[in-house]
Scaffold this active site. Sequence first.
Site, short mmCIF file in Angstrom:
data_model
loop_
_atom_site.label_atom_id
_atom_site.label_comp_id
_atom_site.label_asym_id
_atom_site.label_seq_id
_atom_site.Cartn_x
_atom_site.Cartn_y
_atom_site.Cartn_z
N ASP A 1 0.86 -1.17 0.00
CA ASP A 1 0.00 0.00 0.00
C ASP A 1 0.91 1.24 0.00
OD1 ASP A 1 -2.13 1.68 -0.11
OD2 ASP A 1 -3.23 0.79 1.54
C1 NOJ Z 1 -3.90 4.02 -0.02
C2 NOJ Z 1 -5.12 3.16 0.08
O1 NOJ Z 1 -5.12 2.44 1.30
C3 NOJ Z 1 -5.26 2.20 -1.07
O2 NOJ Z 1 -6.48 1.52 -0.96
C4 NOJ Z 1 -5.15 2.92 -2.38
O3 NOJ Z 1 -5.33 2.02 -3.44
C5 NOJ Z 1 -3.78 3.58 -2.43
N1 NOJ Z 1 -3.66 4.54 -1.36
C6 NOJ Z 1 -3.53 4.27 -3.76
O4 NOJ Z 1 -4.28 5.41 -3.85
#
Ligand code: NOJ
Length: 740
Positions: free
Chosen positions: A281
Amino acid sequence: MKRVYFLLAFSALGLNAYGQKTIDQKVAELLSKMTLEEKVGQMVQYSGFEYATGPQKSNSAAVLEEIKKGKVGSMLNVAGSEETRSFQKLAMQSRLKIPLLFGQDVIHGYRTTFPVNLGQAASWDLGMIEKSERIAATEAAAYGIHWTFAPMVDIARDPRWGRVMEGSGEDTYLGTKIGLARIKGFQGRGLGSLDAVMACAKHFAAYGAAVGGRDYNSVDMSLRQLNETYLPPFKAAAEAGVATFMNSFNDINGIPATANKYIQRDLLKGKWNYKGFVVSDWGSIGEMVPHGYAKDANEAGERAIQGGSDMDMESRVYMTELPKLVKEGKVDPKLVDDAAGRILTKKFEMGLFDDPYRFSNEKRQKEQTDNLENRKFGREFGSKSIVLLKNQGNILPLSKTTKTVALIGPFGKETVANHGFWSVAFKDDSQRIVSQFDGIKNQLDKNSTLLYAKGCNVDDQDKTQFAEAIETAKKADVVIMTLGEGHAMSGEAKSRSNIGFTGVQEDLLKEIAKTGKPIILMVNAGRPLIFNWASDNIPTIVYTWWLGTEAGNSIADVLFGTVNPGGKLPMSFPRTEGQIPVYYNHYNTGRPAKNNTDRNYVSAYIDLDNDPKYPFGYGLSYTDFKYSDMVLSSTSLTGNQTLNISVTVSNTGKYDGEEVVQLYIRDLFGKVVRPVKELKGFQKVLIKKGESKKVDFKLTPEDLKFFDDELKFDWEGGEFDIMIGTDSQHVQTKRINWTK
Ligand code: NOJ
């Protein structure tokens, strides 16, 4: 015969039946030409510069140079045929001309936005959910996007957690089915089709179980609970061929998911034999340092790759640390080959080596910019996601010839807000979105009047607009109040400790109620809210979530009865925050509460019922459904038999309507304690007024399996309750015996 010889000869050379190289062989060949730095480059993902969806570090000029050197494998937040093409051109200047993968959060629609995901789940309509992702994929792919970071298949039982809006609620069975429908929708006819995007099962794992519902918080739970409740949607996604996984910010029992060997290497890539790749993430590899799991970036990189993270989203750790780690002998180069190989495989499958620009196409983009067919579907999907919570006195459906209707509340003329939290494809496109006011106005008879007053802001203490709202209400025959929480109050990093209406909205409602006018309350939210005063005092309540581009039309279709609402809650609605977590499939205790009055020495609160305000699976209709007694094929079964269950549902009311018939079971005794109820099946059926439908279910021992304390997944013989009903509380029950 000849063909057999050819095939044998080809496969000895690693070629397929047509004499072409297989993707595995192409990947191996390419890897053999790549330097360590180039392989690591494939494992690096940066964000574009315009729409950051996290705390970006970008030095844009440096990133552009790195792409040209083959040091970047993927970009997120880069979209549009022109923009993707220009980034891809940079990648084509690199030594080996390996194309970039473009990822984006296409979460509840793209150009056409659909209800927030929890609202979609309330439709319990797997076909519509799949179709919405088909549309989202077609639109996104036409904008040059290869990969969506969806579906989020996190089970979540705490409505304080802002990201419940992005999932399918509290139930593992429902969540798994919906996750699979989404993957099918996104990946369509398969990777490489020009209308398909790679899907991503996230957040692996247990992100929805953050302590206290606080986003990014720790998760501490038994491996049994993890396997039984939180992992099944992921396992099903892996088996269904989801192209990628994303891990999560949380630690699980002390080990950050990003470096968690148990879930990523032992289960996902081991036992489940998953061949796609895992992206971290945003920044989660680097964040293992502040988390207290790695002393510095170098150690974070080492732990992340050992733990199974293949691609580093925006933390910049792999880029700087991985080559060193390999050279120092701390990381086996085979791990880098494996990770880069998995990523390259997807690029081949997407056809990007044949034509890196194949998704960047002006014409397709234009066709999908404001596609009327897609909007039409969005309107229908929106109306199917609405849940009717109360309709005392049948104020709804409202007659279109009602003389004077007043729309009051801060959301009545909102436009962009209707997109909900994840709407990355837009800056300001307010003119494309149907407000509640416009939707209602368009359907109201031309001789009727629609009045409007904002009444208050979403979240402050200002009551100066109350007087005007009260005067407006007094002029109307019916008042539609539109209250709730702001569209950006649920979503990532949007946990709330109080989940009521924000600001002075409830005070406004009380003032309007004093006028004595009939009130229809619409609740706008991304999560279950607590609104006890309204629940107890307002006769008509519809839960409208955030419905997307066509929100106003979807709402008007339900208010005026063009669509009879059939949504059912995918999460229990608590009575107070102090009751959280409250979910229907909880375990029993040795001292279960028998009723809500005798609270002595039982598992209860002395000041509050255990039941939620509105239970899981709950939702009303404008019509009435009557259930016959259920019929079981047997009450005594042995071994691998099948239990057939049927019930006849009659529509005894005045409107055609859809009902979600729900099947639950309870395993009465077990080696480990079993939940008091578990959803095992559901069917959404359309029943015309005056008609009946027989609904059939089947259960086999497969449906009775659970994880024991040694993580063995099996079933036990014994007594089971079989329950069928209209929601998780209103069921009829029959007991059976099933011996092994
Ligand atoms: C953080 C989020 O937790 C995730 O779900 C998302 O896909 C990413 N950022 C990218 O934006």
